[in-house]
Design an enzyme around this catalytic site. Structure first.
Site, PDB file in Angstrom:
ATOM      1  N   CYS A  66      41.763  37.904  43.240  1.00  0.00           N
ATOM      2  CA  CYS A  66      41.873  38.151  41.791  1.00  0.00           C
ATOM      3  C   CYS A  66      41.980  39.637  41.483  1.00  0.00           C
ATOM      4  O   CYS A  66      41.234  40.433  42.047  1.00  0.00           O
ATOM      5  CB  CYS A  66      40.617  37.673  41.061  1.00  0.00           C
ATOM      6  SG  CYS A  66      40.318  35.945  41.197  1.00  0.00           S
ATOM      7  N   ALA A  98      43.662  30.002  34.259  1.00  0.00           N
ATOM      8  CA  ALA A  98      42.794  31.172  34.439  1.00  0.00           C
ATOM      9  C   ALA A  98      41.837  31.337  33.258  1.00  0.00           C
ATOM     10  O   ALA A  98      40.651  31.610  33.447  1.00  0.00           O
ATOM     11  CB  ALA A  98      43.654  32.421  34.599  1.00  0.00           C
TER      12      ALA A  98
HETATM   13  P1  XMP Z   1      38.025  32.944  46.542  1.00  0.00           P
HETATM   14  O1  XMP Z   1      37.153  34.148  46.383  1.00  0.00           O
HETATM   15  O2  XMP Z   1      37.343  31.864  47.314  1.00  0.00           O
HETATM   16  O3  XMP Z   1      38.249  32.386  45.068  1.00  0.00           O
HETATM   17  O4  XMP Z   1      39.376  33.260  47.079  1.00  0.00           O
HETATM   18  C1  XMP Z   1      39.048  31.275  44.808  1.00  0.00           C
HETATM   19  C2  XMP Z   1      39.362  31.244  43.326  1.00  0.00           C
HETATM   20  O5  XMP Z   1      40.035  32.445  42.928  1.00  0.00           O
HETATM   21  C3  XMP Z   1      40.792  32.170  41.749  1.00  0.00           C
HETATM   22  N1  XMP Z   1      42.145  32.709  41.937  1.00  0.00           N
HETATM   23  C4  XMP Z   1      42.661  33.737  41.238  1.00  0.00           C
HETATM   24  N2  XMP Z   1      42.142  34.461  40.224  1.00  0.00           N
HETATM   25  N3  XMP Z   1      44.142  35.724  40.141  1.00  0.00           N
HETATM   26  C5  XMP Z   1      42.903  35.451  39.670  1.00  0.00           C
HETATM   27  O6  XMP Z   1      42.461  36.140  38.743  1.00  0.00           O
HETATM   28  C6  XMP Z   1      44.724  35.036  41.152  1.00  0.00           C
HETATM   29  O7  XMP Z   1      45.862  35.295  41.560  1.00  0.00           O
HETATM   30  C7  XMP Z   1      43.939  33.992  41.731  1.00  0.00           C
HETATM   31  N4  XMP Z   1      44.184  33.096  42.726  1.00  0.00           N
HETATM   32  C8  XMP Z   1      43.060  32.344  42.835  1.00  0.00           C
HETATM   33  C9  XMP Z   1      40.809  30.662  41.565  1.00  0.00           C
HETATM   34  O8  XMP Z   1      39.873  30.333  40.547  1.00  0.00           O
HETATM   35  C10 XMP Z   1      40.355  30.169  42.923  1.00  0.00           C
HETATM   36  O9  XMP Z   1      39.795  28.895  42.882  1.00  0.00           O
END
Ligand code: XMP
Length: 478
Positions: A303, A248
């Site tokens: 996120c 992250a």
């Molecule tokens: P989208 O908007 O397409 O974004 O779902 C995908 C990206 O989101 C990030 N990601 C996270 N970021 N907490 C975060 O802060 C999470 O639990 C999380 N899960 C995914 C990651 O960069 C992904 O590629």
């Protein structure tokens, strides 16, 4: 990329803040636009599927690569499972889709449970290795006997053709037979795959993302903890075509040492790393060995980082800054997170990204790994963030109870979100069509015939929330 006179912003922007001004254009056909990238990922459309457990599985990987994109397996996948997934993807047909295969003795109930994993809506019944019939997905309200065996329930195969038949010929044969599905067979009569009319059409529009041996490509992620070089090596030995070193907060010492160690091992595949949102962050990752920098802190749909910590940066500006920095060193960026409309992919490319990474949007498709559920609002799948309590719990399952509980305190993601299957676009391929048609059209509006040219020529303006709202069709239409 330039801003309209008087529109150069004095603060950071995200996709919704921007509009693209049409340029004088000589373009005559959207199909003349080349959507490929030169960042080492092999993508022929600017789409990478995010390394999220609820999204990036083997079915997603083969389907997306067949259309020219790339799927990144999550770092939580045990190496044996990653090996199996990579082997599956590497042995897929480049044109025909992989059907659900059942035996004549299987029950209708099993077939109906598995068919929704396939957007083409059929199972193929195979006796030995030869296809002998098909079973369509039962329509809503259509009463069928779930306990009957497929020997009695299957219907004859509408069209059977050799596996190497030109997709155009398959299309015409399906039209002539007034059928939806062709079953393709090898020289020995064994099942090779299936092709629908839409699949045959797509085969003429998209170019699969293939490795030097002509097999579909797949990427895999590694974290920054533990023996990262051993994990990276195992994935490359399993056949991963590209590695994503992922955490992250990508601009941290531990990332730089992990990335440098993997780069020094010289595994022979491109290295992507992230996530960062600043010029300094991008340059540090490139200096440590990344040829692709993953950009985005907090725009993702799952996120909670920005709400929990205040940390992050509006995504468009983050991509602009990092892409400019990476380009100086001959490197590239992927715009990771916050893609909700085709326009967002066009804007990510306009900002200088070679690919946009999509996660949650693709969770709501038949190809994502989760089970299909339905409620009064229609069909849906469940998605979750990779930093959510749920993902952290799965990742720390081997720890003692105390450590597990301690880690779960630091969640920064949504643990369960229902992502609706759009009845108009239930397959990831429908969403890919939707996105690519938008991006092709953006290119023609800007007078570009390629993605680098789109970035070069695009003229942007900054809009108010009302300006963005004006561009949305009436509710229910989108
Ligand atoms: P989208 O908007 O397409 O974004 O779902 C995908 C990206 O989101 C990030 N990601 C996270 N970021 N907490 C975060 O802060 C999470 O639990 C999380 N899960 C995914 C990651 O960069 C992904 O590629």
């Amino acid at each position: 990329m330039r801003f309209l006179e008087g529109h150069r912003p004095d603060h950071d922007l995200t996709y919704d803040d921007l509009f693209i001004v049409p340029n004088r254009s000589a373009a005559t056909s959207r199909f003349d636009v080349d959507l490929s990238t030169e960042d080492g990922s092999g993508t022929t459309i600017p789409l990478v599927v995010a390394n999220m457990t609820a999204i990036a599985g083997k079915r997603m990987a083969e389907t997306v690569a067949r259309r020219g994109g790339l799927v990144v397996l999550p770092q939580d996948v045990p190496i044996d499972a990653a090996r199996r997934t990579i082997a599956h993807v590497k042995t897929r047909h480049l044109v025909a889709d992989t059907p659900v295969v059942m035996s004549p003795n299987d029950l209708m109930a099993n077939a109906q449970a598995l068919i929704p994993k396939r957007a083409h809506g059929y199972a193929v019944v195979v006796d030995g290795s030869a296809p002998v019939g098909v079973v369509p997905r039962a329509g809503v309200g259509h009463e069928i006997d779930m306990f009957t065996d497929l020997r009695s329930a299957m219907t004859p195969i509408p069209v059977t053709l050799p596996a190497d038949t030109d997709p155009r010929v398959v299309f015409d044969a399906l039209v002539d037979a007034n059928a939806d599905l062709a079953v393709l067979v090898n020289g020995d009569g064994a099942l090779a795959g299936v092709l629908t009319r839409t699949g045959a059409l797509r085969a003429g529009i998209y170019r699969p993302n293939v490795d030097a041996q002509g097999r579909l490509r797949i990427a895999a992620a590694v974290g920054i903890n533990g023996d990262v070089v051993a994990s990276a090596r195992a994935l490359v030995e399993a056949g991963a075509d590209l590695l994503v070193v992922d955490t992250a907060h990508g601009h941290q010492e531990k990332m730089i040492s992990a990335l440098s160690a993997i780069a020094a091992a010289d595994l022979g595949v491109p290295l992507a790393a992230g996530n960062v949102v600043s010029e300094r962050g991008a340059l540090d990752l490139v200096d440590a060995g990344a040829t692709i920098v993953k950009v985005g802190v907090g725009p993702g749909a799952m996120c909670t980082t920005r709400m929990m910590t205040g940390v992050g940066r509006p995504q468009f500006s983050a991509v602009v800054e990092c892409a400019a920095a990476a380009r100086e060193r001959g490197a590239h960026v992927w715009a990771d997170g916050g893609i909700r409309h085709p326009r967002d992919v066009a804007l990510a490319v306009a900002a200088g990204a070679s690919n946009a990474m999509v996660g949650s949007w693709f969770a709501g498709t038949y190809e994502s790994p989760g089970d299909l559920h339905a409620d009064a609002g229609g069909e849906y799948k469940v998605s979750f963030g990779m930093a959510s309590k749920r993902a952290v719990a799965a990742r720390s399952a081997g720890d003692n109870a105390y450590d597990q509980a301690r880690k779960a305190l630091f969640e920064e993601g949504i643990s369960s979100s229902r992502i609706r299957i759009d009845p108009e676009r239930p397959s990831v391929e429908d969403l890919i069509d939707h996105i690519c048609s938008g991006v092709r059209s953006t290119a023609t509006y800007t007078g570009a015939t390629s993605l680098p040219e789109l970035h070069e020529k695009v003229v942007l303006g900054v809009q108010s929330a009302a300006g963005f709202a004006e561009g949305r069709p009436l509710p229910g239409g989108w």
